[in-house]
Design an enzyme around this catalytic site. Structure first.
Site, mmCIF file in Angstrom:
data_model
loop_
_atom_site.group_PDB
_atom_site.id
_atom_site.type_symbol
_atom_site.label_atom_id
_atom_site.label_comp_id
_atom_site.label_asym_id
_atom_site.label_seq_id
_atom_site.Cartn_x
_atom_site.Cartn_y
_atom_site.Cartn_z
ATOM 1 C CG ASP A 1 4.604 -6.137 10.202
ATOM 2 O OD1 ASP A 1 5.500 -6.532 10.765
ATOM 3 O OD2 ASP A 1 4.116 -7.075 9.257
ATOM 4 N NE ARG B 1 -3.653 -1.581 2.727
ATOM 5 C CZ ARG B 1 -3.787 -2.129 3.836
ATOM 6 N NH1 ARG B 1 -3.117 -1.324 4.857
ATOM 7 N NH2 ARG B 1 -4.173 -3.124 4.027
ATOM 8 C CB SER C 1 6.413 -6.623 7.154
ATOM 9 O OG SER C 1 5.405 -5.478 7.151
HETATM 10 C C1 G6P Z 1 -1.104 -4.746 8.750
HETATM 11 C C2 G6P Z 1 -0.004 -4.098 8.062
HETATM 12 C C3 G6P Z 1 0.877 -4.895 6.857
HETATM 13 C C4 G6P Z 1 1.086 -6.186 7.732
HETATM 14 C C5 G6P Z 1 -0.207 -6.914 7.869
HETATM 15 C C6 G6P Z 1 -0.081 -8.149 8.324
HETATM 16 O O1 G6P Z 1 -2.289 -4.378 8.039
HETATM 17 O O2 G6P Z 1 -0.351 -2.987 7.113
HETATM 18 O O3 G6P Z 1 2.166 -4.308 6.595
HETATM 19 O O4 G6P Z 1 2.251 -6.964 7.091
HETATM 20 O O5 G6P Z 1 -0.906 -6.156 8.890
HETATM 21 O O6 G6P Z 1 -1.094 -8.823 8.024
HETATM 22 P P1 G6P Z 1 -1.211 -9.660 6.312
HETATM 23 O O7 G6P Z 1 -2.311 -10.776 6.918
HETATM 24 O O8 G6P Z 1 -1.536 -8.792 5.399
HETATM 25 O O9 G6P Z 1 0.032 -10.515 6.245
HETATM 26 C C1 BGC Z 2 8.825 -10.836 9.384
HETATM 27 C C2 BGC Z 2 8.391 -9.791 10.311
HETATM 28 C C3 BGC Z 2 7.281 -9.396 10.303
HETATM 29 C C4 BGC Z 2 6.147 -10.627 10.173
HETATM 30 C C5 BGC Z 2 4.902 -10.172 9.904
HETATM 31 C C6 BGC Z 2 7.885 -12.041 9.313
HETATM 32 O O1 BGC Z 2 8.248 -12.946 8.425
HETATM 33 O O2 BGC Z 2 10.270 -11.561 9.521
HETATM 34 O O3 BGC Z 2 9.615 -8.922 9.938
HETATM 35 O O4 BGC Z 2 7.044 -8.577 11.043
HETATM 36 O O5 BGC Z 2 6.553 -11.463 9.103
HETATM 37 O O6 BGC Z 2 4.505 -9.648 8.979
#
Ligand code: G6P
Ligand code: BGC
Ligand code: BGC
Length: 934
Positions: free
Chosen positions: A674, A560, A620
């Site tokens: 994140d 995003r 992240s």
């Molecule tokens: C949030 C953040 C993302 C993050 C995500 C994890 O919404 O904005 O950057 O990585 O949560 O959730 P997802 O299920 O999208 O991996």
């Molecule tokens: C990453 C982290 C991140 C997490 C959640 C992991 O695979 O190593 O940095 O915070 O995923 O997105």
């Protein structure tokens, strides 16, 4: 032909002994006063007319029975439902793969006889081995004696039968067909409610008949027999039905008594407290006696018959249909017409006036058009009567009237069951097969055709085929026994497979303790699977931040770009851009160029071109930060693998891409994980938010640590947010004892084997794969999908983690779950659906509990850092798995309560993603920079 005649009538013996006296009065043949022919035809008319039932009356019976059925299903106690609706614990119809040798004992279906069968199931469709069987007549004194006498007799018959078979005395599996109303509490536990059909053994009502049989077999001592299942004869009939094009989900018996069973949705059976799957319910419609519905069709003969039976007032419906009663109804009509001088010139015989003298077999034969007048004549003569030709014809009409009514009433009741099925399946047209059994159905010449015709009339929207049971339901009982034995074996295998996923308190406490140790080591800079990375975020926002910021959010399901306006509140405008897999796994340059292209596009759309707003970058992945705007990527995770990035400063990579794309100017202020973004975002609303948690594609946590505990960052006072990178917890082998062979398979097939072991047991990217590997294993054991491996299930990532969330959702009916699985091309039965659900539950429960153990370790660490007895802290949480799974969040919370009882932990879901947090970190940094400049 139909076995011994039971002692069915309470006055029969007295009539026989006092027969002369009673008979004398009745036997006197009136020479005078016989009705004139016109009177007699009126009398006949009146009499037979009583047995006529109109379509409207049948419809009323159908509706009334349906009402009673639904009332009983709901568990409504008042008014007392007219039918019992007893769950049988048979939850699935046969596979066709059942096999083995089984002993079947049948009691109660066929008058006063008991049958023992030796049934061999081959497991091959169409390949049948004829069962061997033997019938034993139950002596009258046993039928009316004590329960112990009856069950000892049964055990004796079993031994006598088995002695003649070439079988071992050990390890025999028995199915018990016991055809009376029973409360079942399991496949092998069944309490007799009340006797019907001429049985009245003392001390059995209210007892578990399986236990009584087991005790008797043990007293007998000859054979070691395992009573595996108990079933009603209707269930045996349904289960023995040949597998056809449509499912056979109804079993109808019209023998000595009558009853039906069918497959009901378990969630609609209130007493079961079960919301999944189907269960076979024995309607016990014999007891149906709704006055409103039955009243108009009850004849004076029905009243007399009921009054003189062993159980007056009970089983009123059965007494109009069951084979035990049809002969008696015919006898009462014939005796009446004789007394009125219309038959046999007014001369009855002692037999005609004795209860139970006209048997079902007589009625069936006399009604059979092919039997011919001579045969009817002979039967009547056997009853001591001297029939004329007109008598023969009238007797045939009486038989036809009684039997036609029985078949029509039976049809009305069956139509009620079909309506119920149609309603519960929510189908426009119900296609179903009905298995029929019992001597009335099998041997009565017209019963089945009238039944079928009337059902078509009363339930025109149902497309029903009738399938006669081949061998009196014995095969079906063996099927249930085989299914019971198979289910027990499958359940054992399922439990064994899932046992390593069911973590107890001690195991979870050990995970928590190991996590604490790894945290401490990581903070000290010692070798640890937890990197405990300083983030250079020292404070949560204080509300005085202001300005417009750009934010990037990379690493979750979506990439995003955001514009965040911080005034007295925070306003966000954002756009999602896709990152094709080829870019995520291509070159670093490609990836960062793509990111900058997206920013340029966003700026253009938002009218921001040319402005150099401060930018916060949520990235992240594990980064070693040397300052707020410097983060060296340690390694990719979660399916990203762009080349030439690991070991590089991500902010520099972004700046280089900006330079390459000369048209833009960007001011990258902060790089934020994140977890940190989420914590900051929630911290804006709740100052107690000092932990950030992500359970999405990946998993991780951060928290506010005392700076003095953080090696490598100067300063002894204040706090710093630590990105734990807990996804890598266990990469040193410390979780190996908990890891299953399925975890190992998932790890091996991933792009980073041996890495992110904790994450691979918890996060959305992997749970579906774990489930898929378990399903493959259970299929190879034959527990699932009938042992057939499908190509689809062999395909990696076919089982998305979102399916776990959907499948485990309480609001979904099992059929919707089945639809999800069928979409995957899995050949499911309803047992399979339940098992897949259990697999999903075990996998997601372990994930949530491990995550909870981690949060408990973090909360306890904060509490101890601060030397507090009790800590109140909030956790900001984000991630698709946490948010979408129906039970994940509550399981995490429950585990934290259990493992960290001195911490009051509140979970706050981040609504705006961590981009907002990244902007806030940037805002704080800008505020601090400004204040130092001032
Ligand atoms: C949030 C953040 C993302 C993050 C995500 C994890 O919404 O904005 O950057 O990585 O949560 O959730 P997802 O299920 O999208 O991996
Ligand atoms: C990453 C982290 C991140 C997490 C959640 C992991 O695979 O190593 O940095 O915070 O995923 O997105
Ligand atoms: C019993 C039922 C049985 C039916 C047919 C009735 O009297 O109550 O349990 O299924 O007869 O045998």
């Amino acid at each position: 032909m139909f076995g011994g005649q039971p002692p069915l009538w309470k006055f029969m013996d007295s009539i026989r002994s006092e027969g002369l006296q009673q008979g004398e009065e009745a036997l006197s043949c009136p020479e005078e006063g016989l009705p004139r022919p016109s009177d007699s035809s009126e009398l006949v008319q009146d009499c037979l007319q009583q047995f006529k039932v109109t379509v409207a009356q049948l419809q009323q019976i159908q509706a009334s029975l349906l009402g009673s059925m639904e009332q009983a299903l709901r568990g409504q106690a008042s008014p007392v439902p007219a039918v019992r609706m007893l769950p049988t614990y048979v939850g699935s119809t046969p596979h066709g793969t059942e096999q083995g040798d089984f002993v079947v004992l049948e009691l109660g279906a066929t008058g006063a006889s008991l049958r023992v069968l030796w049934v061999t199931l081959t497991g091959i469709e169409g390949h049948r081995v004829e069962p061997r069987s033997q019938e034993f007549v139950i002596p009258q004194d046993v039928m009316l004696g004590t329960g112990q006498q009856l069950f000892d007799f049964a055990a004796h018959c079993l031994s006598e039968f088995l002695d003649a078979q070439p079988v071992s005395k050990q390890g025999l599996q028995l199915g018990f067909s016991f055809s009376f109303p029973c409360h079942q509490t399991g496949l092998d536990r069944s309490t007799l409610i009340s006797w019907t059909k001429g049985f009245r053994c003392s001390g059995v009502e209210g007892q578990d008949v399986v236990q009584l049989l087991r005790d008797a077999i043990q007293r007998q001592g000859a054979y070691n027999i395992d009573v595996v299942a108990v079933v009603n004869d209707t269930v045996g009939t349904m289960m023995g039905c040949e597998l056809g094009a449509r499912p056979c989900e109804v079993g109808l018996v019209v023998d000595t008594g009558t009853n039906v069973c069918y497959m009901e949705e378990a969630r609609d059976v209130a007493v079961l407290d079960e919301d999944r799957g189907r269960v076979c319910v024995s309607v016990e419609w014999g007891s149906f006696s709704d006055d409103g519905a039955l009243g108009p069709v009850l004849t004076t003969f029905d009243h007399t018959l009921d009054h003189e039976s062993l159980n007056p007032g009970a089983q009123r419906f059965e007494k109009m249909i069951g084979g035990l009663y049809l002969g008696e109804l015919v006898r009462l009509v014939l005796a009446h017409l004789t007394r009125r001088g219309v038959l046999f010139r007014g001369c009855p015989s002692p037999a005609l006036l004795s209860q139970g003298s006209v048997l079902l077999e007589h009625v069936a034969e006399m009604e059979d058009p092919s039997a011919g007048a001579a045969r009817v004549h002979a039967i009547l003569q056997d009853l001591g009567l001297s029939p004329e030709a007109s008598d023969v014809e009238l007797v045939q009409r009486v038989c036809a009237a009684v039997c036609t009514r029985a078949a029509q009433l039976c049809a009305a009741a069956l139509a009620a069951v079909l309506s119920r099925l149609q309603h519960s399946r929510e189908q426009q047209t119900l296609q179903v097969a009905v298995a029929t059994g019992g001597r009335v159905c099998e041997r009565h010449p017209r019963f089945c055709s009238i039944l079928q015709g009337t059902v078509m009339l009363l339930a025109p929207e149902c497309d029903v085929s009738f399938i006669p049971s081949a061998d009196g339901g014995g095969r079906g009982v063996a099927m249930v026994t085989a299914v019971a034995a198979r289910l027990a074996a499958h359940r054992r295998l399922l439990e064994e497979t899932l046992a390593p996923f069911r973590l107890n308190h001690d195991q979870l406490a050990a995970v928590q303790a190991q996590m604490r140790e790894a945290m401490a080591k990581g903070l000290r800079g010692e070798a640890s699977s937890l990197r405990m990375l300083p983030t250079y975020v020292r404070a949560t926002p204080d509300g005085s931040e202001r300005g417009d910021f750009l934010a990037l959010d990379l690493g979750g399901t979506n990439f995003r770009v955001l514009l965040v306006r911080v005034t007295t509140c925070v306003q966000i405008t954002s756009q999602i851009y896709s990152i094709p897999e080829s870019v995520a796994q291509g070159s670093g340059q490609q990836l960062f160029d793509h990111i900058v292209d997206c920013i340029v596009d966003f700026q253009q759309k938002q009218g921001l071109s040319g402005q150099s707003l401060p930018l916060g970058f949520t990235f992240s992945f594990p980064c070693k930060q040397l300052g707020l705007d410097q983060g060296i990527l340690l390694n990719w995770t979660k399916g990203f693998n762009a080349s030439d990035c690991e070991g590089q400063d991500v902010v520099s990579l972004l700046r280089e891409a900006i330079t390459r794309r000369q048209a833009v100017e960007l001011n990258v202020v902060a790089i934020v994980n994140d977890t940190v973004g989420t914590m900051m975002s929630c911290g804006y609303e709740d100052p107690r938010c000092e932990i950030g948690l992500i359970v999405g594609t990946g998993t991780n946590a951060c928290y506010m640590e005392e700076l003095r505990n953080v090696a490598g960052v100067p300063g002894d006072s204040g706090h710093m947010c630590i990105n734990m990178e807990w996804g890598a917890f266990g990469d040193d082998g410390s979780l190996d004892t908990l890891s299953t062979c399925f975890d190992a398979s998932v790890d091996q097939a991933s792009i980073n084997p041996g890495k992110q072991r904790f994450e691979k047991m918890i996060s959305g990217m992997y749970l579906g794969e774990i489930v898929r590997h378990i399903l493959l294993h259970l299929t190879s054991l034959g527990v699932l999908f009938r042992g057939q491996q499908t190509q689809r299930l062999q395909t990696r990532d076919i089982f998305k983690t979102k399916f776990l969330s959907e499948i485990e959702s309480d609001s979904l009916a099992l059929r919707q779950v089945r639809a999800i699985l069928e979409d995957l091309g899995l050949p499911l039965t309803s047992d399979d659906t339940l098992m897949v659900l259990e697999v999903c539950q075990a996998v997601s429960q372990r994930a949530a509990q491990l995550c909870g153990a981690g949060v408990a370790a973090v909360a306890e660490k904060i509490r101890e850092n601060r030397g507090l007895e009790e800590l109140a802290v909030s956790v900001g949480v984000d991630g698709t798995l946490y948010k979408l799974h129906p039970h994940f969040s509550s399981l995490v919370a429950a585990t934290v309560r259990e493992l960290a009882p001195r911490c009051a932990v509140t979970f706050l879901q981040s609504e705006d993603g961590s981009g907002k947090g990244a902007a806030l970190v940037t805002a704080v940094a800008c505020r601090l920079a400004q204040s130092t400049r001032v």
